[in-house]
Enzyme design. Structure first.
Site, PDB file in Angstrom:
ATOM      1  CE  LYS A  76      -3.999   2.088   0.394  1.00 50.85           C
ATOM      2  NZ  LYS A  76      -3.549   2.904  -0.777  1.00 50.85           N
ATOM      3  CE  LYS A 100       3.620   7.039   6.083  1.00 48.67           C
ATOM      4  NZ  LYS A 100       3.416   7.948   4.910  1.00 48.67           N
ATOM      5  CE  LYS A 112       5.012   7.391  -1.535  1.00 47.90           C
ATOM      6  NZ  LYS A 112       4.378   7.636  -0.217  1.00 47.90           N
ATOM      7  CB  THR A 196      -2.390  13.558   4.820  1.00 51.02           C
ATOM      8  OG1 THR A 196      -2.679  12.497   3.913  1.00 51.02           O
ATOM      9  CG2 THR A 196      -0.911  13.543   5.173  1.00 51.02           C
ATOM     10  CG  ASN A 227      -3.840  16.743   0.595  1.00 49.75           C
ATOM     11  OD1 ASN A 227      -3.545  16.232   1.668  1.00 49.75           O
ATOM     12  ND2 ASN A 227      -5.065  16.689   0.106  1.00 49.75           N
ATOM     13  CB  SER A 355      -5.727   4.838   1.950  1.00 46.39           C
ATOM     14  OG  SER A 355      -5.464   5.930   1.108  1.00 46.39           O
TER      15      SER A 355
HETATM   16  N1  GLU Z   1       1.050   8.914  -0.085  1.00 49.45           N
HETATM   17  C1  GLU Z   1       0.490   8.852   1.232  1.00 49.45           C
HETATM   18  C2  GLU Z   1       1.560   8.441   2.224  1.00 49.45           C
HETATM   19  O1  GLU Z   1       2.717   8.635   2.018  1.00 49.45           O
HETATM   20  C3  GLU Z   1      -0.774   8.016   1.298  1.00 49.45           C
HETATM   21  C4  GLU Z   1      -0.605   6.566   0.971  1.00 49.45           C
HETATM   22  C5  GLU Z   1      -1.911   5.796   0.883  1.00 49.45           C
HETATM   23  O2  GLU Z   1      -2.955   6.368   1.153  1.00 49.45           O
HETATM   24  O3  GLU Z   1      -1.837   4.630   0.520  1.00 49.45           O
HETATM   25  O4  GLU Z   1       1.260   7.981   3.305  1.00 49.45           O
END
Ligand code: GLU
Length: 421
Positions: A76, A100, A112, A196, A227, A355
């Site tokens: 994810k 995370k 990613k 976020t 954002n 998410s």
């Molecule tokens: N890009 C965001 C992060 O770095 C969200 C990732 C997601 O929602 O999967 O956490």
């Protein structure tokens, strides 16, 4: 090693991520196999994406998708469109996603993606064709049960919509759970757009509370006005924080009396920049992060707070809205000076948490109200913050180490249960 190589190494986010992992494995006294398994992503795809440009020419873009681990669930993590994207950056970001998700106890591994491009220089049509081309290239390795992308730097709900549509057309089925951060009408979640920043604001509030101070009347400096930065400024402002400085890629605006984030957003919409906001002055770039304030919210890119400027930081609390804004060399300096850093894997985890809610809603085909989403988010962030703050206090370590300890404990347990170690 010559000086240039040392500098290069210390600013390579993947080297930083590996150092953080090494440190946590050692602190927890885990099996060396944990380090060996997690030090490199499980899978990395490098793709080249031909795109028909508006002038008729074909331009080939490079993209990446890194799946750090799937031991804790499907990979994810977001997709970044930026000229500075590198393979090592994407690998680091995927590793950070593993931790995370683990610190938030979400059933996901880390992933990613990134495309090397300047989205500001692309037309809407070009951006759409690039987004669709990227998804066609990585389609064989993504899916609601495999790897679920989301927005990141310079990608948004519209980009997610094109990507979801392309994927659904490819597989010939409706599959909203393949990607999160979608528009509401396509199965996006209420509250995802703000998640976020909301997580950052809650993490700031909880940390202050734990330390016995109040955000009301505190001052904040916000680096980055995308954002996370722009919404973070607004939510902190609503909590009674005075926003004294903001920046974006074009410059900054400083006013010690405080500024209204809504009015700054409007100014940026009109002029394309936060610079020149009425009543503000601009400080030299090099002085921005070291402005005196209670809360510093780095909400831009990696490597902003380094061994070079950590001694000059005059914030009490740093809340990492961005991923990797503080280098491993800066951490001990800040800790020694009594500056609390709420690490990225906790501070900005609100995004991936919602998410997760979006994915659950997609898989169950039921939808929650914004209040329900915000309540669940609040609970998740508060719980994770308290756990990390407690570990930090018990072990006398900084919050990054504490968060890594909580996260790695969980990932190691999954590796053990699967029989990988
Ligand atoms: N890009 C965001 C992060 O770095 C969200 C990732 C997601 O929602 O999967 O956490």
């Amino acid at each position: 090693m010559n000086v240039d190589a040392v500098v290069k190494q210390s600013s390579n986010p993947f080297i930083s991520a590996q150092r953080q992992l090494r440190n946590a494995v050692d602190r927890l006294g885990l099996d060396e196999a944990v380090y060996e398994i997690l030090k490199e992503p499980a899978r990395v795809a490098v793709v080249s994406i031909p795109v028909r440009m508006d002038d008729g020419s074909v331009k080939v873009f490079t993209g990446y998708r890194s799946q750090h681990t799937v031991a804790t669930g499907p990979a994810k993590g977001g997709i970044r469109f930026h000229p500075g994207v590198t393979l090592d950056e994407v690998k680091a970001l995927s590793m950070w996603m593993t931790f995370k998700c683990a610190v938030m106890e979400l059933p996901f591994g880390g992933g990613k993606g990134g495309v090397v491009c300047n989205p500001k220089a692309l037309s809407r049509g070009e951006l759409e064709r690039l987004s669709r081309g990227y998804v066609r290239a990585i389609a064989p390795i993504i899916g609601p049960e495999r790897d679920i992308p989301a927005p990141d730097v310079y990608t948004d709900a519209q980009v997610m919509a094109w990507m979801m549509d392309e994927y659904c057309q490819l597989v010939g089925a409706d599959a909203p759970g393949v990607i999160t951060g979608k528009p509401l009408v396509l199965g996006g979640s209420a509250g995802r757009h703000e998640a976020t920043a909301r997580g950052c604001a809650i993490a700031a509030r909880e940390t202050a509370r734990y330390q016995g101070w109040d955000l009301r009347g505190a001052t904040a400096v916000i680096q980055g006005f995308g954002n996370a930065g722009s919404i973070g400024a607004r939510l902190l402002h609503e909590m009674g924080v005075r926003i004294i400085a903001v920046s974006d890629s074009t410059g900054n605006a400083y006013n010690p009396q405080g500024m209204d984030p809504g009015a700054i957003a409007e100014h940026k919409r009109r002029t394309g920049s936060v610079r020149g906001f009425p009543g503000s002055e601009e400080v030299p770039d090099s002085e921005f992060l070291t402005l005196e304030c209670d809360i510093l919210l780095p909400a831009a890119l990696e490597n902003q707070i380094t061994a070079d400027n950590a001694r000059d930081i005059r914030a009490r609390l740093i809340v990492e809205a961005a991923n990797g804004p503080t280098t491993p060399d800066a951490d001990p300096i800040l800790f020694e000076r009594g500056v609390t850093v709420v690490p990225d894997i906790l501070a900005n985890a609100g995004g991936v948490t919602v998410s997760y809610f979006e994915w659950v809603q997609n898989l169950t085909r039921t939808y929650w109200t914004e209040d329900e989403v915000n309540q669940r988010l609040e609970q998740s962030i508060v719980r994770a913050c308290r756990r990390v703050l407690d570990i930090g206090r018990q072990h006398g370590v900084n919050l990054r180490e504490a968060a890594y300890m909580a996260a790695l404990e969980r990932v190691a347990a999954a590796l053990r249960a699967r029989g990988w170690i």
